[in-house]
Structures are given as structure tokens and as C-alpha cells.
Design a protein around this motif. Sequence first.
Motif, PDB file in Angstrom:
ATOM      1  N   GLU A   1      17.726  -8.659   5.587  1.00 26.31           N
ATOM      2  CA  GLU A   1      19.086  -9.029   5.178  1.00 26.31           C
ATOM      3  C   GLU A   1      19.334 -10.523   5.377  1.00 26.31           C
ATOM      4  O   GLU A   1      20.005 -11.170   4.562  1.00 26.31           O
ATOM      5  CB  GLU A   1      20.128  -8.230   5.975  1.00 26.31           C
ATOM      6  CG  GLU A   1      20.146  -6.745   5.657  1.00 26.31           C
ATOM      7  CD  GLU A   1      19.128  -5.963   6.480  1.00 26.31           C
ATOM      8  OE1 GLU A   1      18.301  -6.597   7.169  1.00 26.31           O
ATOM      9  OE2 GLU A   1      19.166  -4.726   6.422  1.00 26.31           O
ATOM     10  N   GLN A   2      18.774 -11.074   6.464  1.00 25.64           N
ATOM     11  CA  GLN A   2      18.906 -12.510   6.715  1.00 25.64           C
ATOM     12  C   GLN A   2      18.223 -13.309   5.615  1.00 25.64           C
ATOM     13  O   GLN A   2      18.757 -14.305   5.124  1.00 25.64           O
ATOM     14  CB  GLN A   2      18.272 -12.872   8.064  1.00 25.64           C
ATOM     15  CG  GLN A   2      18.984 -12.314   9.284  1.00 25.64           C
ATOM     16  CD  GLN A   2      18.197 -12.634  10.536  1.00 25.64           C
ATOM     17  OE1 GLN A   2      17.234 -11.966  10.862  1.00 25.64           O
ATOM     18  NE2 GLN A   2      18.595 -13.675  11.239  1.00 25.64           N
TER      19      GLN A   2
ATOM     20  N   ASP B   1       4.121  -8.093   9.601  1.00 23.40           N
ATOM     21  CA  ASP B   1       5.582  -7.963   9.658  1.00 23.40           C
ATOM     22  C   ASP B   1       6.240  -8.908   8.661  1.00 23.40           C
ATOM     23  O   ASP B   1       7.248  -8.572   8.038  1.00 23.40           O
ATOM     24  CB  ASP B   1       6.086  -8.261  11.071  1.00 23.40           C
ATOM     25  CG  ASP B   1       5.730  -7.152  12.046  1.00 23.40           C
ATOM     26  OD1 ASP B   1       5.437  -6.033  11.590  1.00 23.40           O
ATOM     27  OD2 ASP B   1       5.734  -7.412  13.258  1.00 23.40           O
ATOM     28  N   ARG B   2       5.667 -10.092   8.533  1.00 22.62           N
ATOM     29  CA  ARG B   2       6.209 -11.084   7.601  1.00 22.62           C
ATOM     30  C   ARG B   2       6.124 -10.575   6.169  1.00 22.62           C
ATOM     31  O   ARG B   2       7.065 -10.719   5.384  1.00 22.62           O
ATOM     32  CB  ARG B   2       5.417 -12.381   7.758  1.00 22.62           C
ATOM     33  CG  ARG B   2       5.883 -13.548   6.887  1.00 22.62           C
ATOM     34  CD  ARG B   2       5.047 -14.779   7.231  1.00 22.62           C
ATOM     35  NE  ARG B   2       5.433 -15.923   6.445  1.00 22.62           N
ATOM     36  CZ  ARG B   2       4.941 -16.211   5.248  1.00 22.62           C
ATOM     37  NH1 ARG B   2       4.055 -15.417   4.702  1.00 22.62           N
ATOM     38  NH2 ARG B   2       5.334 -17.292   4.610  1.00 22.62           N
ATOM     39  N   LYS B   3       5.006  -9.953   5.822  1.00 17.49           N
ATOM     40  CA  LYS B   3       4.835  -9.428   4.475  1.00 17.49           C
ATOM     41  C   LYS B   3       5.807  -8.274   4.206  1.00 17.49           C
ATOM     42  O   LYS B   3       6.403  -8.188   3.130  1.00 17.49           O
ATOM     43  CB  LYS B   3       3.400  -8.949   4.269  1.00 17.49           C
ATOM     44  CG  LYS B   3       3.119  -8.500   2.835  1.00 17.49           C
ATOM     45  CD  LYS B   3       1.661  -8.097   2.671  1.00 17.49           C
ATOM     46  CE  LYS B   3       1.346  -7.796   1.212  1.00 17.49           C
ATOM     47  NZ  LYS B   3       2.182  -6.735   0.651  1.00 17.49           N
ATOM     48  N   ASN B   4       5.975  -7.386   5.203  1.00  9.99           N
ATOM     49  CA  ASN B   4       6.905  -6.271   5.027  1.00  9.99           C
ATOM     50  C   ASN B   4       8.336  -6.774   4.846  1.00  9.99           C
ATOM     51  O   ASN B   4       9.093  -6.258   4.021  1.00  9.99           O
ATOM     52  CB  ASN B   4       6.831  -5.327   6.233  1.00  9.99           C
ATOM     53  CG  ASN B   4       5.526  -4.555   6.269  1.00  9.99           C
ATOM     54  OD1 ASN B   4       4.861  -4.384   5.252  1.00  9.99           O
ATOM     55  ND2 ASN B   4       5.152  -4.079   7.441  1.00  9.99           N
TER      56      ASN B   4
ATOM     57  N   ASP C   1       8.594  -8.226   1.369  1.00  4.50           N
ATOM     58  CA  ASP C   1       8.632  -7.175   0.349  1.00  4.50           C
ATOM     59  C   ASP C   1      10.023  -6.562   0.249  1.00  4.50           C
ATOM     60  O   ASP C   1      10.542  -6.333  -0.857  1.00  4.50           O
ATOM     61  CB  ASP C   1       7.619  -6.075   0.678  1.00  4.50           C
ATOM     62  CG  ASP C   1       6.176  -6.520   0.451  1.00  4.50           C
ATOM     63  OD1 ASP C   1       5.991  -7.552  -0.218  1.00  4.50           O
ATOM     64  OD2 ASP C   1       5.265  -5.849   0.946  1.00  4.50           O
ATOM     65  N   ASP C   2      10.631  -6.275   1.401  1.00  2.00           N
ATOM     66  CA  ASP C   2      11.969  -5.670   1.413  1.00  2.00           C
ATOM     67  C   ASP C   2      13.002  -6.604   0.790  1.00  2.00           C
ATOM     68  O   ASP C   2      13.890  -6.168   0.036  1.00  2.00           O
ATOM     69  CB  ASP C   2      12.385  -5.333   2.854  1.00  2.00           C
ATOM     70  CG  ASP C   2      11.588  -4.176   3.429  1.00  2.00           C
ATOM     71  OD1 ASP C   2      10.967  -3.442   2.645  1.00  2.00           O
ATOM     72  OD2 ASP C   2      11.577  -4.007   4.660  1.00  2.00           O
ATOM     73  N   ALA C   3      12.883  -7.895   1.103  1.00  2.00           N
ATOM     74  CA  ALA C   3      13.841  -8.864   0.572  1.00  2.00           C
ATOM     75  C   ALA C   3      13.684  -9.020  -0.940  1.00  2.00           C
ATOM     76  O   ALA C   3      14.675  -9.096  -1.676  1.00  2.00           O
ATOM     77  CB  ALA C   3      13.660 -10.217   1.260  1.00  2.00           C
ATOM     78  N   LEU C   4      12.442  -9.043  -1.416  1.00  2.00           N
ATOM     79  CA  LEU C   4      12.200  -9.171  -2.857  1.00  2.00           C
ATOM     80  C   LEU C   4      12.744  -7.960  -3.612  1.00  2.00           C
ATOM     81  O   LEU C   4      13.310  -8.096  -4.699  1.00  2.00           O
ATOM     82  CB  LEU C   4      10.703  -9.330  -3.124  1.00  2.00           C
ATOM     83  CG  LEU C   4      10.060 -10.649  -2.685  1.00  2.00           C
ATOM     84  CD1 LEU C   4       8.567 -10.627  -2.963  1.00  2.00           C
ATOM     85  CD2 LEU C   4      10.712 -11.833  -3.362  1.00  2.00           C
TER      86      LEU C   4
ATOM     87  N   PHE D   1       0.820  -1.212   0.000  1.00  2.00           N
ATOM     88  CA  PHE D   1       0.000   0.000   0.000  1.00  2.00           C
ATOM     89  C   PHE D   1       0.855   1.264   0.000  1.00  2.00           C
ATOM     90  O   PHE D   1       0.720   2.139  -0.849  1.00  2.00           O
ATOM     91  CB  PHE D   1      -0.937  -0.003   1.215  1.00  2.00           C
ATOM     92  CG  PHE D   1      -1.822   1.205   1.289  1.00  2.00           C
ATOM     93  CD1 PHE D   1      -2.993   1.277   0.551  1.00  2.00           C
ATOM     94  CD2 PHE D   1      -1.476   2.284   2.085  1.00  2.00           C
ATOM     95  CE1 PHE D   1      -3.801   2.390   0.603  1.00  2.00           C
ATOM     96  CE2 PHE D   1      -2.282   3.413   2.144  1.00  2.00           C
ATOM     97  CZ  PHE D   1      -3.447   3.465   1.408  1.00  2.00           C
ATOM     98  N   GLN D   2       1.772   1.360   0.968  1.00  2.00           N
ATOM     99  CA  GLN D   2       2.589   2.562   1.086  1.00  2.00           C
ATOM    100  C   GLN D   2       3.524   2.731  -0.121  1.00  2.00           C
ATOM    101  O   GLN D   2       3.765   3.842  -0.578  1.00  2.00           O
ATOM    102  CB  GLN D   2       3.395   2.531   2.383  1.00  2.00           C
ATOM    103  CG  GLN D   2       2.553   2.629   3.648  1.00  2.00           C
ATOM    104  CD  GLN D   2       1.743   3.910   3.725  1.00  2.00           C
ATOM    105  OE1 GLN D   2       2.111   4.925   3.135  1.00  2.00           O
ATOM    106  NE2 GLN D   2       0.656   3.866   4.465  1.00  2.00           N
ATOM    107  N   GLY D   3       4.062   1.622  -0.612  1.00  2.00           N
ATOM    108  CA  GLY D   3       4.944   1.681  -1.769  1.00  2.00           C
ATOM    109  C   GLY D   3       4.232   2.200  -3.003  1.00  2.00           C
ATOM    110  O   GLY D   3       4.799   2.964  -3.793  1.00  2.00           O
ATOM    111  N   PHE D   4       2.974   1.787  -3.160  1.00  2.00           N
ATOM    112  CA  PHE D   4       2.198   2.251  -4.315  1.00  2.00           C
ATOM    113  C   PHE D   4       1.883   3.735  -4.186  1.00  2.00           C
ATOM    114  O   PHE D   4       2.006   4.498  -5.151  1.00  2.00           O
ATOM    115  CB  PHE D   4       0.906   1.443  -4.436  1.00  2.00           C
ATOM    116  CG  PHE D   4       0.149   1.711  -5.708  1.00  2.00           C
ATOM    117  CD1 PHE D   4       0.448   1.019  -6.865  1.00  2.00           C
ATOM    118  CD2 PHE D   4      -0.842   2.677  -5.740  1.00  2.00           C
ATOM    119  CE1 PHE D   4      -0.238   1.276  -8.052  1.00  2.00           C
ATOM    120  CE2 PHE D   4      -1.532   2.940  -6.914  1.00  2.00           C
ATOM    121  CZ  PHE D   4      -1.227   2.243  -8.071  1.00  2.00           C
ATOM    122  N   ILE D   5       1.484   4.173  -2.978  1.00  2.00           N
ATOM    123  CA  ILE D   5       1.198   5.584  -2.733  1.00  2.00           C
ATOM    124  C   ILE D   5       2.434   6.429  -3.055  1.00  2.00           C
ATOM    125  O   ILE D   5       2.350   7.493  -3.682  1.00  2.00           O
ATOM    126  CB  ILE D   5       0.787   5.811  -1.272  1.00  2.00           C
ATOM    127  CG1 ILE D   5      -0.523   5.083  -0.955  1.00  2.00           C
ATOM    128  CG2 ILE D   5       0.658   7.302  -0.964  1.00  2.00           C
ATOM    129  CD1 ILE D   5      -1.731   5.653  -1.625  1.00  2.00           C
TER     130      ILE D   5
END
Length: 225
Positions: free
Chosen positions: A215-216, A176-179, A182-185, A91-95
Motif C-alpha cells: 500500500e505504501q 520479499d521485495r519481489k512479492n 508484484d502486489d503493488a503492480l 510462481f504461485q500466481g501462475f499456478i
Amino acid sequence: MIGYLQGKVLFSDGHETILLTSSGTGYQVKTFDIFPEGQTLGLYISHMVKENSEELFGFLTMREKKLFELILSVKGVGPKGAYALVYTLGFQGFIKAIGLEDKKALQRSPGIGAKAAAQILLDLSAKIEKVSMYSDRYSGKIFEDNITSVQEKLSHEREEEDICDPASPHALSLRDRKNLLDDALLACEELGFKPEKINLIAQKLLSEHDIKKSEQLVHLILKDI
């Protein structure tokens, strides 16, 4: 029209999830996340009806559902492309992408080319704030079967955080898992990998390891590829 479903997860593979509701009906829902089988899950649903078929798209928050439906108003963007956008950017990334008129960010999503990205910016720049009014407080999450109220669910989750085994593969909340995912992808994409190629690998690793930082997860993905 179906707007929300809650039931026991019978099957989930990162492409779809089958929810068995209390009525005994099993609903097949499009999902990008992999949810633990046997647990109770609630999802906001966008019910797409076509001439010869019906599809259910699942979301963890009402904001994501409304964003998906807003993206569908863009000429040339279908349900699969819109769903991938919501999942890839969040959501925030799209905004942020809309606010910065960042076509490259939109094109990170599978199926979104330069033309579609330009059309999205043109059509949604003046409309995007409409979805911010929807709360993301009560997200679709996995709950224990014996919890009936939202307040009890939230209280139970806080207690679980205090006593859960730190090595548990499900210690992170779904949000938290989704965030983290998303960061890892995004990090892997910057290294030259396509998100759709490593998504299932990443979700499998999340279910097998106690991972707290993106990072892990990136390190484990690179070892697994």
C-alpha cells in the motif's frame, strides 16, 4: 549450457543485469529486477541458443526457471512472453491461474492475448505440477563476498536482519521485495495502469524509500506518475 551464474553486479536497470564472474567474464542476463551494483548475486539461468544469437534469462529460484522453460513448450509463446509471465504473475500466481483456468490473469502479462492464454491453459493444465517438485529454498540472492557456504549465507542474513538500519533501502530480502512489487503492480493495474509502464518507477521508489507494505508503494507510485 549455462545453468547458474554468480558474480558481482556491474550494471542493472530492470531489463538486464551484467554479472562479472570470478573468471573475469561479464555475462549479460535478462532480468526484470534492479540489483544493487557492486554486490554479489546468484541467478539460475535459462540459456537460449538461436542460430545467430544467445540469450541468458535470469531467475531467483529453480522453480521460476523450470516454470519459464515449461511455458516455452506452449505453441506460440516465445521467450519474451514466457519471461514476462513468470515475472508478472510469479510462481504461485501462475499456478493459481492455471488451476482456476483464469485466462484474464494470464492476459495481464505483456504479449499474452486471449488466444495464447487459452493455449497455455490447454497445454499446461496437466503438466504444471511438475515444476512444484523443484525447491525454492536456495534462491539467488545478494550475499557478502566473504561468505562461502549456503549455511553461512543464511545465518549471515538472519544476523543482518537483527542489526540492519530500518531505513536501509535494501532491508527487505529480494524475495520479499519481489512479492511486494508484484502486489503493488497488480493493485496499480486494477486502477487502470499498465504494469510495464510503472515497473521501473516502482523499483526506483523501492530503492529510495523504506517500504514495508504494498500500500505504501502504491501511494508513492501514484504520487510519482
